[in-house]
Scaffold this motif. Structure first.
Motif, PDB file in Angstrom:
ATOM      1  N   HIS A  78      80.940  18.736   3.488  1.00 30.27           N
ATOM      2  CA  HIS A  78      82.100  18.784   2.590  1.00 30.27           C
ATOM      3  C   HIS A  78      82.028  20.055   1.755  1.00 30.27           C
ATOM      4  O   HIS A  78      81.037  20.305   1.082  1.00 30.27           O
ATOM      5  N   GLY A  79      83.101  20.890   1.824  1.00 27.95           N
ATOM      6  CA  GLY A  79      83.148  22.038   0.942  1.00 27.95           C
ATOM      7  C   GLY A  79      83.367  23.365   1.644  1.00 27.95           C
ATOM      8  O   GLY A  79      83.681  23.444   2.839  1.00 27.95           O
ATOM      9  N   LEU A  80      83.167  24.437   0.875  1.00 27.67           N
ATOM     10  CA  LEU A  80      83.358  25.799   1.351  1.00 27.67           C
ATOM     11  C   LEU A  80      82.135  26.259   2.146  1.00 27.67           C
ATOM     12  O   LEU A  80      80.998  26.040   1.731  1.00 27.67           O
ATOM     13  N   TYR A  81      82.384  26.903   3.298  1.00 23.43           N
ATOM     14  CA  TYR A  81      81.265  27.361   4.121  1.00 23.43           C
ATOM     15  C   TYR A  81      81.553  28.744   4.714  1.00 23.43           C
ATOM     16  O   TYR A  81      82.698  29.180   4.825  1.00 23.43           O
ATOM     17  N   ILE A  82      80.470  29.423   5.073  1.00 22.20           N
ATOM     18  CA  ILE A  82      80.532  30.693   5.790  1.00 22.20           C
ATOM     19  C   ILE A  82      79.540  30.621   6.944  1.00 22.20           C
ATOM     20  O   ILE A  82      78.651  29.751   6.960  1.00 22.20           O
ATOM     21  N   GLY A  83      79.676  31.555   7.901  1.00 26.48           N
ATOM     22  CA  GLY A  83      78.694  31.581   8.965  1.00 26.48           C
ATOM     23  C   GLY A  83      79.174  32.306  10.205  1.00 26.48           C
ATOM     24  O   GLY A  83      80.360  32.607  10.347  1.00 26.48           O
ATOM     25  N   PRO A  84      78.260  32.601  11.137  1.00 24.79           N
ATOM     26  CA  PRO A  84      78.619  33.283  12.386  1.00 24.79           C
ATOM     27  C   PRO A  84      79.175  32.298  13.408  1.00 24.79           C
ATOM     28  O   PRO A  84      78.892  31.092  13.348  1.00 24.79           O
ATOM     29  N   TYR A  85      79.963  32.829  14.345  1.00 23.79           N
ATOM     30  CA  TYR A  85      80.490  31.984  15.413  1.00 23.79           C
ATOM     31  C   TYR A  85      80.551  32.756  16.730  1.00 23.79           C
ATOM     32  O   TYR A  85      80.568  33.987  16.755  1.00 23.79           O
ATOM     33  N   TYR A  86      80.597  31.990  17.816  1.00 22.17           N
ATOM     34  CA  TYR A  86      80.833  32.534  19.153  1.00 22.17           C
ATOM     35  C   TYR A  86      81.848  31.642  19.844  1.00 22.17           C
ATOM     36  O   TYR A  86      81.765  30.404  19.766  1.00 22.17           O
ATOM     37  N   SER A  87      82.817  32.259  20.520  1.00 25.80           N
ATOM     38  CA  SER A  87      83.853  31.496  21.209  1.00 25.80           C
ATOM     39  C   SER A  87      84.077  32.084  22.598  1.00 25.80           C
ATOM     40  O   SER A  87      84.064  33.307  22.776  1.00 25.80           O
ATOM     41  N   TYR A  88      84.287  31.202  23.586  1.00 27.00           N
ATOM     42  CA  TYR A  88      84.574  31.626  24.946  1.00 27.00           C
ATOM     43  C   TYR A  88      85.765  30.848  25.484  1.00 27.00           C
ATOM     44  O   TYR A  88      85.822  29.610  25.377  1.00 27.00           O
ATOM     45  N   ASN A  89      86.735  31.562  26.032  1.00 24.00           N
ATOM     46  CA  ASN A  89      87.888  30.950  26.682  1.00 24.00           C
ATOM     47  C   ASN A  89      88.013  31.486  28.100  1.00 24.00           C
ATOM     48  O   ASN A  89      87.863  32.693  28.323  1.00 24.00           O
ATOM     49  N   LYS A  90      88.309  30.599  29.034  1.00 27.90           N
ATOM     50  CA  LYS A  90      88.569  31.004  30.410  1.00 27.90           C
ATOM     51  C   LYS A  90      89.861  30.342  30.879  1.00 27.90           C
ATOM     52  O   LYS A  90      90.034  29.125  30.730  1.00 27.90           O
ATOM     53  N   ILE A 108     105.164  35.407  47.715  1.00 28.47           N
ATOM     54  CA  ILE A 108     103.881  36.073  47.479  1.00 28.47           C
ATOM     55  C   ILE A 108     103.097  35.228  46.472  1.00 28.47           C
ATOM     56  O   ILE A 108     103.634  34.803  45.440  1.00 28.47           O
ATOM     57  N   ASN A 109     101.834  34.994  46.756  1.00 30.16           N
ATOM     58  CA  ASN A 109     100.969  34.210  45.874  1.00 30.16           C
ATOM     59  C   ASN A 109     100.058  35.129  45.072  1.00 30.16           C
ATOM     60  O   ASN A 109      99.540  36.116  45.583  1.00 30.16           O
ATOM     61  N   THR A 110      99.870  34.780  43.813  1.00 33.15           N
ATOM     62  CA  THR A 110      98.938  35.513  42.956  1.00 33.15           C
ATOM     63  C   THR A 110      97.936  34.546  42.334  1.00 33.15           C
ATOM     64  O   THR A 110      98.240  33.367  42.124  1.00 33.15           O
ATOM     65  N   SER A 111      96.778  35.064  42.057  1.00 32.62           N
ATOM     66  CA  SER A 111      95.727  34.294  41.391  1.00 32.62           C
ATOM     67  C   SER A 111      95.162  35.148  40.258  1.00 32.62           C
ATOM     68  O   SER A 111      94.794  36.306  40.482  1.00 32.62           O
ATOM     69  N   THR A 112      95.130  34.602  39.053  1.00 31.41           N
ATOM     70  CA  THR A 112      94.640  35.362  37.909  1.00 31.41           C
ATOM     71  C   THR A 112      93.505  34.619  37.205  1.00 31.41           C
ATOM     72  O   THR A 112      93.482  33.386  37.168  1.00 31.41           O
ATOM     73  N   LYS A 113      92.604  35.409  36.654  1.00 28.42           N
ATOM     74  CA  LYS A 113      91.508  34.879  35.840  1.00 28.42           C
ATOM     75  C   LYS A 113      91.447  35.689  34.547  1.00 28.42           C
ATOM     76  O   LYS A 113      91.485  36.927  34.585  1.00 28.42           O
ATOM     77  N   PHE A 114      91.358  35.002  33.430  1.00 26.17           N
ATOM     78  CA  PHE A 114      91.347  35.656  32.130  1.00 26.17           C
ATOM     79  C   PHE A 114      90.194  35.099  31.312  1.00 26.17           C
ATOM     80  O   PHE A 114      90.121  33.893  31.053  1.00 26.17           O
ATOM     81  N   ASN A 115      89.244  35.975  30.934  1.00 29.66           N
ATOM     82  CA  ASN A 115      88.068  35.582  30.149  1.00 29.66           C
ATOM     83  C   ASN A 115      88.075  36.271  28.799  1.00 29.66           C
ATOM     84  O   ASN A 115      88.346  37.474  28.712  1.00 29.66           O
ATOM     85  N   ILE A 116      87.785  35.504  27.759  1.00 31.12           N
ATOM     86  CA  ILE A 116      87.717  36.048  26.402  1.00 31.12           C
ATOM     87  C   ILE A 116      86.407  35.600  25.754  1.00 31.12           C
ATOM     88  O   ILE A 116      86.157  34.389  25.622  1.00 31.12           O
ATOM     89  N   HIS A 117      85.588  36.559  25.354  1.00 31.96           N
ATOM     90  CA  HIS A 117      84.396  36.297  24.546  1.00 31.96           C
ATOM     91  C   HIS A 117      84.649  36.864  23.142  1.00 31.96           C
ATOM     92  O   HIS A 117      85.054  38.024  23.012  1.00 31.96           O
ATOM     93  N   THR A 118      84.394  36.072  22.124  1.00 27.94           N
ATOM     94  CA  THR A 118      84.583  36.531  20.754  1.00 27.94           C
ATOM     95  C   THR A 118      83.376  36.155  19.911  1.00 27.94           C
ATOM     96  O   THR A 118      82.924  35.003  19.938  1.00 27.94           O
ATOM     97  N   VAL A 119      82.854  37.125  19.171  1.00 27.20           N
ATOM     98  CA  VAL A 119      81.770  36.868  18.217  1.00 27.20           C
ATOM     99  C   VAL A 119      82.240  37.375  16.852  1.00 27.20           C
ATOM    100  O   VAL A 119      82.925  38.397  16.756  1.00 27.20           O
ATOM    101  N   GLY A 120      81.890  36.640  15.802  1.00 30.90           N
ATOM    102  CA  GLY A 120      82.358  37.061  14.493  1.00 30.90           C
ATOM    103  C   GLY A 120      81.763  36.241  13.369  1.00 30.90           C
ATOM    104  O   GLY A 120      80.754  35.528  13.548  1.00 30.90           O
ATOM    105  N   PHE A 121      82.419  36.318  12.218  1.00 26.15           N
ATOM    106  CA  PHE A 121      81.960  35.651  11.010  1.00 26.15           C
ATOM    107  C   PHE A 121      83.151  34.937  10.384  1.00 26.15           C
ATOM    108  O   PHE A 121      84.254  35.506  10.317  1.00 26.15           O
ATOM    109  N   GLU A 122      82.957  33.710   9.961  1.00 26.22           N
ATOM    110  CA  GLU A 122      84.073  32.896   9.499  1.00 26.22           C
ATOM    111  C   GLU A 122      83.873  32.390   8.069  1.00 26.22           C
ATOM    112  O   GLU A 122      82.752  32.268   7.565  1.00 26.22           O
ATOM    113  N   LEU A 123      85.012  32.106   7.451  1.00 22.73           N
ATOM    114  CA  LEU A 123      85.064  31.461   6.140  1.00 22.73           C
ATOM    115  C   LEU A 123      85.955  30.236   6.280  1.00 22.73           C
ATOM    116  O   LEU A 123      87.081  30.336   6.794  1.00 22.73           O
TER     117      LEU A 123
END
Length: 212
Positions: A78-90, A108-123
């Motif tokens: 409960h309360g205010l927090y800070i800290g590092p984070y890592y997130s991955y989306n595919k 015509i058929n297409t196939s796509t792949k999209f990857n996102i890695h994010t590292v940071g600091f949150e409040l």
């Protein structure tokens, strides 16, 4: 909950678990399904989306939280927090397109792949109501994002048609995904169908949960 508002509740179902490991510290893990919704429309001279064949994806994130003793009268979570984070989306997406050329239409058929890695600091701030209902808000989450998008085609097409189709795929990516207009503003798919960049990332979420 924030992801469900952006992508639709049928495309975003992510569950999380937060574990208090010290009186003012915790670790939080989230995992679940996250696929992009259908676009409203795609405009090119000769290509139209015929049908969605497959839309899949998932989200994983982890953060370490420090609940600030000087700002909180309550112990974690409960309360205010800070800290590092890592997130991955595919995200993966297979589509069938109708290609019109000189009054002749082919698929015509297409196939796509999209990857996102994010590292940071949150409040963030987490409310606990009636000792059980948790409302978790990440108020600010700046970071560095690594974006990699790859498209493949199942048939040979002319260079001009391929260029149009690549532009249509970019429209698909930027139309419903917040911030991608900025991320890929000066990028195009290369000869291998790849578009990637590293730039500023951001995390903003709110979760509703149960404290036990």
């Amino acid at each position: 909950m924030s992801g469900a508002l952006l992508f639709g509740i049928d495309h975003y179902v992510v569950l999380g678990y937060e574990r208090v490991i010290k009186p003012r510290q915790s670790i939080s893990v989230n995992f679940g399904r996250a696929s992009l919704p259908k676009p409203v429309s795609i405009n090119t001279d000769s290509f139209q989306v015929q049908k969605d064949q497959k839309r899949n994806g998932y989200n994983f994130s982890i953060d370490y939280r420090f609940y600030l003793a000087s700002e909180n009268k309550h112990h974690a979570p409960h309360g205010l927090y800070i800290g590092p984070y890592y997130s991955y989306n595919k995200f993966t997406n297979d589509k069938q397109w109708a290609h019109t050329n000189n009054s002749t239409t082919s698929n015509i058929n297409t196939s796509t792949k999209f990857n996102i890695h994010t590292v940071g600091f949150e409040l963030g701030y987490q409310f606990i109501f009636w000792k059980r209902l948790a409302l978790d808000l990440v108020l600010a989450g700046p970071g560095l994002g690594f974006y990699n998008y790859k498209a493949t085609f199942d048939s040979n097409i002319s260079p001009d048609a391929k260029k149009q189709l690549q532009e249509a795929l970019k429209q698909l990516l930027t139309q419903k995904f917040p911030g991608m207009n900025y991320v890929f503003s000066d990028k195009t798919l290369d000869a291998n169908g790849v578009m990637k960049t590293n730039t500023i990332g951001y995390r903003y979420i709110f979760h509703i949960g149960f404290n036990f």
